[in-house]
Design a protein around this motif. Structure first.
Motif, PDB file in Angstrom:
ATOM      1  N   ALA A  61       0.830  -1.209   0.000  1.00 45.43           N
ATOM      2  CA  ALA A  61       0.000   0.000   0.000  1.00 45.43           C
ATOM      3  C   ALA A  61       0.860   1.253   0.000  1.00 45.43           C
ATOM      4  N   GLU A  62       1.921   1.239   0.783  1.00 48.27           N
ATOM      5  CA  GLU A  62       2.806   2.401   0.857  1.00 48.27           C
ATOM      6  C   GLU A  62       3.558   2.600  -0.451  1.00 48.27           C
ATOM      7  N   PHE A  63       3.852   1.503  -1.138  1.00 45.18           N
ATOM      8  CA  PHE A  63       4.558   1.580  -2.411  1.00 45.18           C
ATOM      9  C   PHE A  63       3.775   2.419  -3.414  1.00 45.18           C
ATOM     10  N   GLU A  64       2.472   2.197  -3.513  1.00 47.30           N
ATOM     11  CA  GLU A  64       1.661   2.951  -4.468  1.00 47.30           C
ATOM     12  C   GLU A  64       1.628   4.434  -4.114  1.00 47.30           C
ATOM     13  N   LYS A  65       1.529   4.747  -2.827  1.00 50.20           N
ATOM     14  CA  LYS A  65       1.544   6.151  -2.410  1.00 50.20           C
ATOM     15  C   LYS A  65       2.878   6.796  -2.766  1.00 50.20           C
ATOM     16  N   TRP A  66       3.946   6.042  -2.562  1.00 51.81           N
ATOM     17  CA  TRP A  66       5.294   6.541  -2.865  1.00 51.81           C
ATOM     18  C   TRP A  66       5.446   6.846  -4.346  1.00 51.81           C
ATOM     19  N   VAL A  67       5.022   5.915  -5.188  1.00 49.58           N
ATOM     20  CA  VAL A  67       5.155   6.088  -6.638  1.00 49.58           C
ATOM     21  C   VAL A  67       4.300   7.252  -7.129  1.00 49.58           C
ATOM     22  N   ASN A  68       3.096   7.374  -6.580  1.00 48.78           N
ATOM     23  CA  ASN A  68       2.172   8.407  -7.058  1.00 48.78           C
ATOM     24  C   ASN A  68       2.419   9.778  -6.436  1.00 48.78           C
ATOM     25  N   HIS A  69       3.268   9.823  -5.398  1.00 49.00           N
ATOM     26  CA  HIS A  69       3.516  11.090  -4.709  1.00 49.00           C
ATOM     27  C   HIS A  69       4.264  12.076  -5.594  1.00 49.00           C
ATOM     28  N   LYS A  70       5.179  11.563  -6.392  1.00 50.86           N
ATOM     29  CA  LYS A  70       5.989  12.425  -7.257  1.00 50.86           C
ATOM     30  C   LYS A  70       5.487  12.318  -8.696  1.00 50.86           C
ATOM     31  N   PRO A  71       5.169  13.449  -9.322  1.00 38.78           N
ATOM     32  CA  PRO A  71       4.648  13.401 -10.693  1.00 38.78           C
ATOM     33  C   PRO A  71       5.644  12.838 -11.698  1.00 38.78           C
ATOM     34  N   ASN A  72       6.945  13.021 -11.435  1.00 42.19           N
ATOM     35  CA  ASN A  72       7.985  12.493 -12.333  1.00 42.19           C
ATOM     36  C   ASN A  72       8.819  11.446 -11.596  1.00 42.19           C
ATOM     37  N   PHE A  73       8.115  10.476 -11.012  1.00 44.55           N
ATOM     38  CA  PHE A  73       8.769   9.490 -10.153  1.00 44.55           C
ATOM     39  C   PHE A  73       9.902   8.764 -10.868  1.00 44.55           C
ATOM     40  N   SER A  74       9.661   8.312 -12.095  1.00 42.45           N
ATOM     41  CA  SER A  74      10.671   7.525 -12.809  1.00 42.45           C
ATOM     42  C   SER A  74      11.938   8.335 -13.061  1.00 42.45           C
ATOM     43  N   GLU A  75      11.782   9.607 -13.362  1.00 37.10           N
ATOM     44  CA  GLU A  75      12.956  10.456 -13.576  1.00 37.10           C
ATOM     45  C   GLU A  75      13.680  10.706 -12.257  1.00 37.10           C
ATOM     46  N   TRP A  76      12.894  10.935 -11.190  1.00 37.79           N
ATOM     47  CA  TRP A  76      13.502  11.201  -9.887  1.00 37.79           C
ATOM     48  C   TRP A  76      14.310  10.000  -9.388  1.00 37.79           C
ATOM     49  N   LEU A  77      13.698   8.817  -9.381  1.00 40.41           N
ATOM     50  CA  LEU A  77      14.407   7.637  -8.907  1.00 40.41           C
ATOM     51  C   LEU A  77      15.535   7.264  -9.863  1.00 40.41           C
ATOM     52  N   GLY A  78      15.323   7.503 -11.158  1.00 38.63           N
ATOM     53  CA  GLY A  78      16.366   7.223 -12.134  1.00 38.63           C
ATOM     54  C   GLY A  78      17.622   8.040 -11.874  1.00 38.63           C
ATOM     55  N   ARG A  79      17.453   9.326 -11.569  1.00 37.05           N
ATOM     56  CA  ARG A  79      18.609  10.172 -11.251  1.00 37.05           C
ATOM     57  C   ARG A  79      19.306   9.675  -9.992  1.00 37.05           C
ATOM     58  N   ARG A  80      18.519   9.298  -9.016  1.00 32.34           N
ATOM     59  CA  ARG A  80      19.085   8.850  -7.738  1.00 32.34           C
ATOM     60  C   ARG A  80      19.876   7.553  -7.894  1.00 32.34           C
ATOM     61  N   MET A  81      19.338   6.629  -8.674  1.00 30.45           N
ATOM     62  CA  MET A  81      19.941   5.306  -8.780  1.00 30.45           C
ATOM     63  C   MET A  81      20.827   5.136 -10.008  1.00 30.45           C
ATOM     64  N   GLY A  82      20.913   6.165 -10.857  1.00 29.49           N
ATOM     65  CA  GLY A  82      21.737   6.060 -12.054  1.00 29.49           C
ATOM     66  C   GLY A  82      21.121   5.174 -13.115  1.00 29.49           C
ATOM     67  N   LEU A  83      19.790   5.201 -13.216  1.00 21.06           N
ATOM     68  CA  LEU A  83      19.057   4.397 -14.194  1.00 21.06           C
ATOM     69  C   LEU A  83      18.192   5.302 -15.070  1.00 21.06           C
ATOM     70  N   GLY A  84      17.951   4.869 -16.291  1.00 21.38           N
ATOM     71  CA  GLY A  84      17.090   5.643 -17.166  1.00 21.38           C
ATOM     72  C   GLY A  84      15.643   5.584 -16.695  1.00 21.38           C
ATOM     73  N   PRO A  85      14.849   6.641 -16.957  1.00 21.88           N
ATOM     74  CA  PRO A  85      13.453   6.642 -16.510  1.00 21.88           C
ATOM     75  C   PRO A  85      12.636   5.493 -17.090  1.00 21.88           C
ATOM     76  N   GLU A  86      12.970   5.075 -18.312  1.00 18.40           N
ATOM     77  CA  GLU A  86      12.248   3.953 -18.906  1.00 18.40           C
ATOM     78  C   GLU A  86      12.549   2.652 -18.173  1.00 18.40           C
ATOM     79  N   VAL A  87      13.776   2.530 -17.680  1.00 18.90           N
ATOM     80  CA  VAL A  87      14.150   1.351 -16.892  1.00 18.90           C
ATOM     81  C   VAL A  87      13.375   1.355 -15.574  1.00 18.90           C
ATOM     82  N   VAL A  88      13.291   2.514 -14.943  1.00 19.97           N
ATOM     83  CA  VAL A  88      12.564   2.610 -13.680  1.00 19.97           C
ATOM     84  C   VAL A  88      11.085   2.308 -13.881  1.00 19.97           C
ATOM     85  N   SER A  89      10.518   2.787 -14.973  1.00 18.03           N
ATOM     86  CA  SER A  89       9.095   2.498 -15.265  1.00 18.03           C
ATOM     87  C   SER A  89       8.851   1.003 -15.343  1.00 18.03           C
ATOM     88  N   ASP A  90       9.761   0.296 -16.013  1.00 16.52           N
ATOM     89  CA  ASP A  90       9.630  -1.158 -16.104  1.00 16.52           C
ATOM     90  C   ASP A  90       9.785  -1.797 -14.727  1.00 16.52           C
TER      91      ASP A  90
END
Length: 237
Positions: A61-90
């Motif tokens: 349940a918390e995972f969904e809130k976390w993902v939806n909290h940031k409008p550009n979640f994939s880009e944000w986590l991608g920058r943090r982890m050194g991964l492309g946003p498309e990789v994070v989306s997958d």
């Protein structure tokens, strides 16, 4: 692509997970080149570890809130982890499936780990051998106060764990503290329950247990005293 030690890959992923860590800092910490850091982040093991962290550290349940909290979640986590946003989306899709498999019993939940940055362990002394541990930590303010009063003892927590000591201490202390606990002593053993019980008993006989503390692991002692008790129990020099 070069092969990288699994522990190294996991450590790099966890470093970025807990705190945004630039490529330059990773190069310095792990003694790799920038190209090697890029290669490491492309490995299956790195991405698998990031996926495990996504699932382990955020319940369904918390995972969904976390993902939806940031409008550009994939880009944000991608920058943090050194991964492309498309990789994070997958990986988000994979994490959702992972959570479903855990809920249905098809998969086992990864082990939760705790923020190592919450514990100061730069001066810890490690003694003995074994897969389990008895540890001692204290809060520096109490030690400084005891030194001002020229007192040899101050509140110390003497606990045990079968896992990673910093994870256990992080789990204990919570998130709202004015300073980090100082991990001072790790006593390795193959039976942490037995060793902790013997050390606690020795401290209680000396009247060192803090009766009004929250929890039964707090004693007015010092790392040197607990080390001496351990050496006496183990018969080590």
């Amino acid at each position: 692509m070069a092969n990288y030690d699994e522990n190294l890959v996991n450590a790099a992923a966890e470093k970025c997970w807990w705190r945004y860590t630039s490529k330059r800092k990773l190069v310095e910490e792990f003694n790799l080149t920038e190209n090697q850091i890029d290669e490491l982040r492309k490995t299956l093991q790195y991405r698998r570890r990031v996926l495990e962290l996504m699932v382990a550290q955020r319940p369904r349940a918390e995972f969904e809130k976390w993902v939806n909290h940031k409008p550009n979640f994939s880009e944000w986590l991608g920058r943090r982890m050194g991964l492309g946003p498309e990789v994070v989306s997958d990986m988000v899709k994979e994490a959702r499936q992972f959570h479903e498999d855990i809920a249905s019993g098809k998969a086992r939940a990864p082990e939760v780990i705790y923020n190592p940055d919450k514990v100061e362990a730069s001066e810890v002394k490690e003694i003995g051998k074994g897969s389990e541990s008895v540890y001692l930590y204290y809060f520096p303010t109490y030690r400084r106060y005891a030194e001002l009063l020229k007192e040899p003892n101050y509140p110390c927590n003497v606990g045990r764990t079968e896992g990673v000591v910093t994870n256990r201490v992080s789990q204990q202390i919570g998130d709202q503290l004015p300073e980090k606990p100082q991990l001072a002593l790790i006593l390795r053993t193959d039976n942490c329950r037995w060793l902790e019980a013997r050390i606690h008993a020795a401290l209680k006989r000396k009247g060192k247990q803090i009766e009004d503390a929250i929890g039964e692991e707090w004693f007015m002692t010092a790392p040197s005293e607990v080390k001496s008790i351990y050496l006496s129990i183990s018969g080590a020099d």
